[in-house]
Design a protein around this motif. Structure first.
Motif, PDB file in Angstrom:
ATOM      1  N   TYR A   1       0.833  -1.203   0.000  1.00 57.73           N
ATOM      2  CA  TYR A   1       0.000   0.000   0.000  1.00 57.73           C
ATOM      3  C   TYR A   1       0.865   1.250   0.000  1.00 57.73           C
ATOM      4  O   TYR A   1       1.996   1.224   0.469  1.00 57.73           O
ATOM      5  CB  TYR A   1      -0.878   0.054   1.264  1.00 57.73           C
ATOM      6  N   GLU A   2       0.305   2.312  -0.509  1.00 60.80           N
ATOM      7  CA  GLU A   2       0.909   3.633  -0.366  1.00 60.80           C
ATOM      8  C   GLU A   2       0.024   4.388   0.612  1.00 60.80           C
ATOM      9  O   GLU A   2      -1.176   4.543   0.384  1.00 60.80           O
ATOM     10  CB  GLU A   2       0.958   4.364  -1.705  1.00 60.80           C
ATOM     11  N   ILE A   3       0.616   4.824   1.716  1.00 56.83           N
ATOM     12  CA  ILE A   3      -0.116   5.546   2.746  1.00 56.83           C
ATOM     13  C   ILE A   3       0.233   7.021   2.633  1.00 56.83           C
ATOM     14  O   ILE A   3       1.396   7.380   2.471  1.00 56.83           O
ATOM     15  CB  ILE A   3       0.248   4.998   4.139  1.00 56.83           C
ATOM     16  N   ARG A   4      -0.801   7.879   2.725  1.00 53.51           N
ATOM     17  CA  ARG A   4      -0.594   9.325   2.578  1.00 53.51           C
ATOM     18  C   ARG A   4      -1.233  10.073   3.732  1.00 53.51           C
ATOM     19  O   ARG A   4      -2.321   9.711   4.174  1.00 53.51           O
ATOM     20  CB  ARG A   4      -1.233   9.806   1.278  1.00 53.51           C
ATOM     21  N   THR A   5      -0.565  11.132   4.163  1.00 57.41           N
ATOM     22  CA  THR A   5      -1.151  11.979   5.210  1.00 57.41           C
ATOM     23  C   THR A   5      -2.118  12.976   4.622  1.00 57.41           C
ATOM     24  O   THR A   5      -2.958  13.501   5.333  1.00 57.41           O
ATOM     25  CB  THR A   5      -0.077  12.784   5.962  1.00 57.41           C
ATOM     26  N   GLY A   6      -1.989  13.297   3.350  1.00 58.92           N
ATOM     27  CA  GLY A   6      -2.678  14.446   2.814  1.00 58.92           C
ATOM     28  C   GLY A   6      -1.897  15.678   3.260  1.00 58.92           C
ATOM     29  O   GLY A   6      -0.840  15.567   3.881  1.00 58.92           O
ATOM     30  N   VAL A   7      -2.391  16.843   2.968  1.00 56.80           N
ATOM     31  CA  VAL A   7      -1.715  18.076   3.352  1.00 56.80           C
ATOM     32  C   VAL A   7      -2.056  18.361   4.814  1.00 56.80           C
ATOM     33  O   VAL A   7      -3.225  18.506   5.159  1.00 56.80           O
ATOM     34  CB  VAL A   7      -2.160  19.241   2.434  1.00 56.80           C
ATOM     35  N   VAL A   8      -1.023  18.399   5.674  1.00 64.56           N
ATOM     36  CA  VAL A   8      -1.234  18.596   7.111  1.00 64.56           C
ATOM     37  C   VAL A   8      -0.187  19.548   7.679  1.00 64.56           C
ATOM     38  O   VAL A   8       0.883  19.737   7.097  1.00 64.56           O
ATOM     39  CB  VAL A   8      -1.156  17.270   7.907  1.00 64.56           C
ATOM     40  N   VAL A   9      -0.504  20.100   8.845  1.00 62.67           N
ATOM     41  CA  VAL A   9       0.475  20.860   9.608  1.00 62.67           C
ATOM     42  C   VAL A   9       1.504  19.846  10.100  1.00 62.67           C
ATOM     43  O   VAL A   9       1.154  18.756  10.564  1.00 62.67           O
ATOM     44  CB  VAL A   9      -0.214  21.581  10.793  1.00 62.67           C
ATOM     45  N   ALA A  10       2.775  20.171   9.999  1.00 61.26           N
ATOM     46  CA  ALA A  10       3.846  19.229  10.326  1.00 61.26           C
ATOM     47  C   ALA A  10       3.690  18.617  11.716  1.00 61.26           C
ATOM     48  O   ALA A  10       3.986  17.439  11.916  1.00 61.26           O
ATOM     49  CB  ALA A  10       5.202  19.906  10.182  1.00 61.26           C
ATOM     50  N   ALA A  11       3.221  19.383  12.665  1.00 60.34           N
ATOM     51  CA  ALA A  11       3.071  18.889  14.032  1.00 60.34           C
ATOM     52  C   ALA A  11       2.040  17.760  14.140  1.00 60.34           C
ATOM     53  O   ALA A  11       2.024  17.039  15.132  1.00 60.34           O
ATOM     54  CB  ALA A  11       2.682  20.037  14.964  1.00 60.34           C
ATOM     55  N   ARG A  12       1.203  17.565  13.138  1.00 62.32           N
ATOM     56  CA  ARG A  12       0.133  16.561  13.197  1.00 62.32           C
ATOM     57  C   ARG A  12       0.367  15.345  12.304  1.00 62.32           C
ATOM     58  O   ARG A  12      -0.497  14.482  12.196  1.00 62.32           O
ATOM     59  CB  ARG A  12      -1.201  17.203  12.809  1.00 62.32           C
ATOM     60  N   PHE A  13       1.528  15.255  11.655  1.00 68.28           N
ATOM     61  CA  PHE A  13       1.739  14.161  10.704  1.00 68.28           C
ATOM     62  C   PHE A  13       1.640  12.787  11.358  1.00 68.28           C
ATOM     63  O   PHE A  13       1.123  11.844  10.769  1.00 68.28           O
ATOM     64  CB  PHE A  13       3.088  14.307   9.982  1.00 68.28           C
TER      65      PHE A  13
END
Length: 149
Positions: free
Chosen positions: A35-47
């Motif tokens: 699988y490829e897992i993605r965070t989407g666009v997030v604030v770095a502190a929440r990755f």
């Protein structure tokens, strides 16, 4: 207020994981068991939360939750070190993508890809600084050329 107890955090992550699957997907099946897992666009502190929740969504029925916690903790530590070495701030915007698979009952992550989104205003400021510096260098070169016979 958010709890800092591991068991409560895991339960919250599992609930959020289901929500994430329903709303965003957050992963792509690339090959059988990969699988490829993605965070989407997030604030770095929440990755870290985003990655852990996506891992619960994808692998929750495949590997024990303790394995998901272990593997994502290691991955998050690796990503955190990369973010620090890149100079990414806590409030900067990033997108993280990583391949994952289950091998011998263990969750294995590949090398994470980190995209850092720099605000347009910051880029304009850097561009202005570069243009000013280039103007100074150009003036010095022209002055030196005038001094030549």
């Amino acid at each position: 207020m958010a709890s800092w107890r591991l068991e409560e955090n895991i339960q919250r992550d599992m609930e959020k994981a289901q929500e994430a699957v329903e709303l965003y997907g957050g992963h792509v099946l690339k090959a059988p068991n990969r699988y490829e897992i993605r965070t989407g666009v997030v604030v770095a502190a929440r990755f870290a939360d985003k990655l852990r929740r996506t891992a619960f969504a994808v692998f929750g029925g495949v590997v024990p939750r303790e394995e998901i916690v272990r593997a994502t903790s290691e991955l998050n530590r690796k990503i955190y070190e990369k973010l620090i070495s890149m100079g990414v701030g806590k409030l900067d915007i990033v997108r993280i993508t990583v391949e994952a698979s289950v091998e011998g009952g263990r969750l294995v992550f590949g090398e994470p890809k980190i995209e850092w989104f720099i605000p347009h205003t910051a880029l304009e400021k850097k561009l202005e600084e570069c243009e000013k510096k280039m103007g100074e260098v150009r003036q010095k070169i022209e002055a030196l050329l005038r001094e030549l016979p």
